[in-house]
Design a protein around this motif. Sequence first.
Motif, PDB file in Angstrom:
ATOM      1  N   GLY A 187       0.681  -1.046   0.061  1.00 47.60           N
ATOM      2  CA  GLY A 187       0.056  -0.114  -0.076  1.00 47.60           C
ATOM      3  C   GLY A 187       0.842   1.333   0.005  1.00 47.60           C
ATOM      4  N   HIS A 188       1.844   1.374  -0.484  1.00 51.52           N
ATOM      5  CA  HIS A 188       3.019   2.470  -0.677  1.00 51.52           C
ATOM      6  C   HIS A 188       2.457   3.193  -1.757  1.00 51.52           C
ATOM      7  N   ILE A 189       2.052   4.413  -1.654  1.00 49.52           N
ATOM      8  CA  ILE A 189       1.530   5.285  -2.710  1.00 49.52           C
ATOM      9  C   ILE A 189       2.471   6.341  -3.082  1.00 49.52           C
ATOM     10  N   SER A 190       2.629   6.448  -4.293  1.00 46.49           N
ATOM     11  CA  SER A 190       3.794   7.789  -4.658  1.00 46.49           C
ATOM     12  C   SER A 190       2.955   8.547  -5.524  1.00 46.49           C
TER      13      SER A 190
ATOM     14  N   ILE B 256       2.958   8.080   0.592  1.00 44.44           N
ATOM     15  CA  ILE B 256       2.254   7.706   1.694  1.00 44.44           C
ATOM     16  C   ILE B 256       2.587   6.304   1.923  1.00 44.44           C
ATOM     17  N   LYS B 257       3.077   5.889   3.214  1.00 41.46           N
ATOM     18  CA  LYS B 257       3.683   4.694   3.456  1.00 41.46           C
ATOM     19  C   LYS B 257       2.857   3.595   3.814  1.00 41.46           C
TER      20      LYS B 257
ATOM     21  N   VAL C  65       1.269   2.772  -7.168  1.00 38.85           N
ATOM     22  CA  VAL C  65       0.987   1.898  -5.805  1.00 38.85           C
ATOM     23  C   VAL C  65       1.939   0.621  -5.805  1.00 38.85           C
ATOM     24  N   ASP C  66       2.703   0.689  -4.602  1.00 37.66           N
ATOM     25  CA  ASP C  66       3.665  -0.285  -4.461  1.00 37.66           C
ATOM     26  C   ASP C  66       4.638  -0.549  -5.933  1.00 37.66           C
TER      27      ASP C  66
ATOM     28  N   ASN D  53      -4.620  -1.716   6.714  1.00 33.39           N
ATOM     29  CA  ASN D  53      -4.542  -1.201   5.327  1.00 33.39           C
ATOM     30  C   ASN D  53      -4.114   0.514   5.073  1.00 33.39           C
ATOM     31  N   THR D  54      -3.398   0.734   4.163  1.00 38.09           N
ATOM     32  CA  THR D  54      -3.166   2.158   3.674  1.00 38.09           C
ATOM     33  C   THR D  54      -4.532   2.693   3.622  1.00 38.09           C
ATOM     34  N   VAL D  55      -4.844   4.001   4.392  1.00 40.29           N
ATOM     35  CA  VAL D  55      -5.913   4.584   4.059  1.00 40.29           C
ATOM     36  C   VAL D  55      -6.036   6.080   3.731  1.00 40.29           C
ATOM     37  N   VAL D  56      -6.748   6.319   2.766  1.00 45.44           N
ATOM     38  CA  VAL D  56      -6.696   7.628   2.053  1.00 45.44           C
ATOM     39  C   VAL D  56      -8.187   8.209   2.284  1.00 45.44           C
TER      40      VAL D  56
END
Length: 291
Positions: free
Chosen positions: A30-33, A58-59, A94-95, A214-217
Motif C-alpha cells: 500500500g505504498h502510494i507515490s 504515503i507509507k 502503488v507499490d 491497510n493504507t487509508v486515504v
Amino acid sequence: MTSAVSDNRLAVLDHSRLRAKAQAKGEGRGHISVRDVHIEFKHKGGMRPAVQNADLEIKPGEFVCLLGPSGCGKSTLMNAIAGFVKPTRGELTVDAKPVKDPSPDRGMVFQQHSLFPWKSVKDNVAFGPLMAGSSAAEADSVARTFLSLVGLAGSADAYPSMLSGGMQQRVGIARALANYPSVLLMDEPFGALDAQTRVMMQENLLEIWREFKNTVVFVTHDIDEAVFLSDRVVVMSASPGRIIADIKVTLPRPREQALLTSPEFMDYKRQCLGLIRQETLRAFQQQNGGH
C-alpha cells in the motif's frame, strides 16, 4: 448436538483463517507515490486545472486525510489514485506499479453507498470475491466474516433499503475489505450521516484499520474528522488544488472522542483552520480582481 458444535467450531476456525489472510495480504503493502501530478478537465472549450503539481508519499499502513474546501480537487486526486481519472501529467504508483485502471487492490468507499439494491447485504459483499474467481462457498464465508467485522452479522440476509445510512456505509466498507485491498480509499464516506452515527462510524473505522493496517486515504472537508482519524493531514488549497501543507498528527492511539477537547487537538485544529481560511481568502480575492 455434536454435529452442531462441530459446525460452530469450523465456522470460528474459518472466520479466524480469513481474518488472518486479510491481515497478511495488507502487511507491508500500500505504498502510494504521487509525483508532480497535474490533472485537467475540459471546460467551456478549453482546459481547466483541477489539481496542480501534487507530490505525496504515503507509507504502507498510514492513515492519511486529504482536507480542503469543497471543489479543491481532493476527490479528483483520490479518483486518480483509484484509477478512475488519468493525470494530465506526472507519475502515480502503488507499490511501485503505475496506476492505469481501477483494481481490487484499491478498495473504494463513496459518500453514497452504491450497493446493488436487488442483492442482499451478504451478496453485495460476496460480489467482489466471486468476480475474482472465488467459489460460491468461499465468497459466502468471506462476506460473513467481514459483515461480522463491521457489526452486521445479523443483517446478512437484509436488503440495502432495509438498513439505516450508517449500516449501509458499513456494508460498503465490508464490501471493499472483502477484496483484501492494500489501499482503502474513502471519499467523504460519513458526510451524509447524522452527528452521532458519524462518531460511531469513525470509531468503527479506526478499529478496523488497527486490525488490518491497510493504507487509508480519506477525503473530508471536516477538520475535526481529519485530525481525529489520521496520522497525517494533507491540506489542499482552493481550486485548482495544490498541496499546501502535510501535517503529522502525533496524538496518541487508540483515540477516543474525549480527545477532541484536548489542548493538543485544538492546536492541530487551529493550524488546519488557519491554512484553509488563508487559501479561501486568497481564492476569493483572485475571483474579485484582488479587492
